[in-house]
Design an enzyme around this catalytic site. Structure first.
Site, short mmCIF file in Angstrom:
data_model
loop_
_atom_site.label_atom_id
_atom_site.label_comp_id
_atom_site.label_asym_id
_atom_site.label_seq_id
_atom_site.Cartn_x
_atom_site.Cartn_y
_atom_site.Cartn_z
N CYS A 115 -7.79 -7.49 57.97
CA CYS A 115 -7.01 -6.34 58.44
C CYS A 115 -7.61 -5.66 59.67
CB CYS A 115 -6.85 -5.31 57.31
SG CYS A 115 -5.97 -5.98 55.90
N HIS A 251 -4.60 1.37 60.69
CA HIS A 251 -4.15 0.22 59.89
C HIS A 251 -3.32 0.76 58.74
CE1 HIS A 251 -3.91 -3.27 57.49
NE2 HIS A 251 -4.77 -2.87 56.58
N ASN A 281 1.65 -3.57 54.18
CA ASN A 281 0.40 -3.94 54.84
C ASN A 281 0.58 -5.31 55.49
OD1 ASN A 281 -2.17 -4.75 55.52
ND2 ASN A 281 -3.13 -4.11 53.61
#
Ligand code: UT7
Length: 324
Positions: A115, A251, A281
């Site tokens: 990520c 993020h 996500n």
């Protein structure tokens, strides 16, 4: 600090057509729209079609970023793709993207930091530009995480989505990118992982039995603490204060984590770009996707100061401070 600096010349993004809502997930596992919304802020996610690969998503985002920058693909002298879900074991997704863009010869490679991948890739491209080795770089975050999901595991399948975002960076006489702060600590490897790959457990991969495994609670706790610290570290490194930041572009893993970081910065949620509700996500794609959304809807304007931050598997974490 003297030039050349990297500045964002244009942004782009792409989301696959198919949308999966929380209600769709209620049909697959024992979950509810209410649980997912309350615990994560997610309402829906996009899922790549069976014939759509990470490099296809990357291509659409790259074309859109090049158009926004007013640049032709042939002007690129560097391609960096952040992904954890590459099309192939090799060549890299960046090489496959380069071919799809019909450009040849410039360095092209992938960065794997889960990520935090986009922030890592920005850091790498920034250093190429700062060193005078690149004057027009394409940086992409692209993922087809849906391929790594166990659709019977409610603790992970509700969290992720597919997508891609891209920026074109160009050399400039003023920042641009002030700094990236990049970190990793492999001692947390087992808290968030797909524990199989080419040289370990390849049978599981071949059987289509290699999925994301996460100890969500523990990841959550470390993420909140770590992201709080990186915000302070970034501002301190650049001699700036919280008041200087116009936008937090985080993020997008969980609305509660984003809120905690915004609180640490003293930023009202109106100054935070949130797309986790719409995209879930998307790992390395989430920051450039969020950035592109807020640039295109007119929220983020030229001259504003953006703080990007991410946390992910590894653990990896990092930030980028950018004058847009
Ligand atoms: O992007 C990289 C980094 N990743 C992250 O940052 C993710 C970090 N972690 C999180 O976002 C959160 O920990 C989650 C959203 C994954 C989970 O939220 P939580 O508040 O930490 O829930 P929990 O894991 O403590 O689970 C609470 C309960 C459990 O039931 P019991 O044991 O209390 O009876 C779970 O079994 O919720 C249950 N549960 C669910 N219930 C309905 C877990 N998943 C679901 C679900 N639907 N999808």
């Amino acid at each position: 600090m003297s030039g050349p600096y990297a500045r964002i010349a244009g942004t782009g993004s792409y989301l696959p057509e198919t949308v999966m809502t929380n209600h769709d997930l209620e049909l697959l596992v024992e979950t509810s729209d209410e649980w997912i919304t309350q615990r994560t802020g997610i309402k829906k996610r996009h899922i790549a079609g069976p014939h759509e690969s990470t490099s296809d998503l990357a291509l659409a985002a790259a074309r859109s970023a090049l158009a926004a920058a007013g640049r032709a693909a042939r002007e690129l002298d560097l391609i960096v793709v952040a992904t954890t879900t590459p099309d192939r074991v090799f060549p890299s997704t960046a090489c496959l993207l380069q071919e799809k863009l019909d450009v040849h010869g410039c360095p092209a490679f992938d960065v794997q930091a889960v990520c935090t991948g986009f922030v890592y890739a920005l850091g790498v491209a920034n250093n190429f530009i700062r060193a005078g080795q690149s004057a027009c770089a394409l940086v992409v975050g692209a993922e087809t995480l849906s391929r790594l999901i166990d659709w019977t595991d409610r603790s992970t399948c509700v969290l992720f989505g597919d997508g891609a975002g891209a920026v074109v960076l160009e050399a400039a006489t003023e920042p641009g990118l002030y700094s990236t702060q990049l970190h990793a600590d492999g001692s947390y490897a087992n808290l968030l992982t797909v524990p199989y790959g080419v040289s370990q457990g390849y049978d599981r991969v071949r059987q289509g039995d290699a999925f994301i495994e996460m100890r969500g609670n523990e990841v959550f706790r470390v993420a909140v603490n770590t992201l709080g610290r990186i915000v302070d570290e970034t501002l301190e490194h650049n001699g700036m204060s919280k008041e200087d930041v116009d936008w937090l572009v985080p993020h997008q893993a969980n609305h509660r984590i984003i809120e905690a970081t915004a609180r640490r910065l003293g930023l009202p949620m109106e100054r935070v770009v949130v797309t986790v509700d719409e995209h879930a996500n998307t790992s390395a794609a989430s920051i450039p996707l969020a950035l592109d959304v807020a640039v295109r809807d007119g929220r983020i304007r030229r001259g504003e100061l953006l703080l990007m931050e991410a946390f992910g598997g590894g653990f990896t974490w990092g930030s980028a401070l950018v004058r847009y």
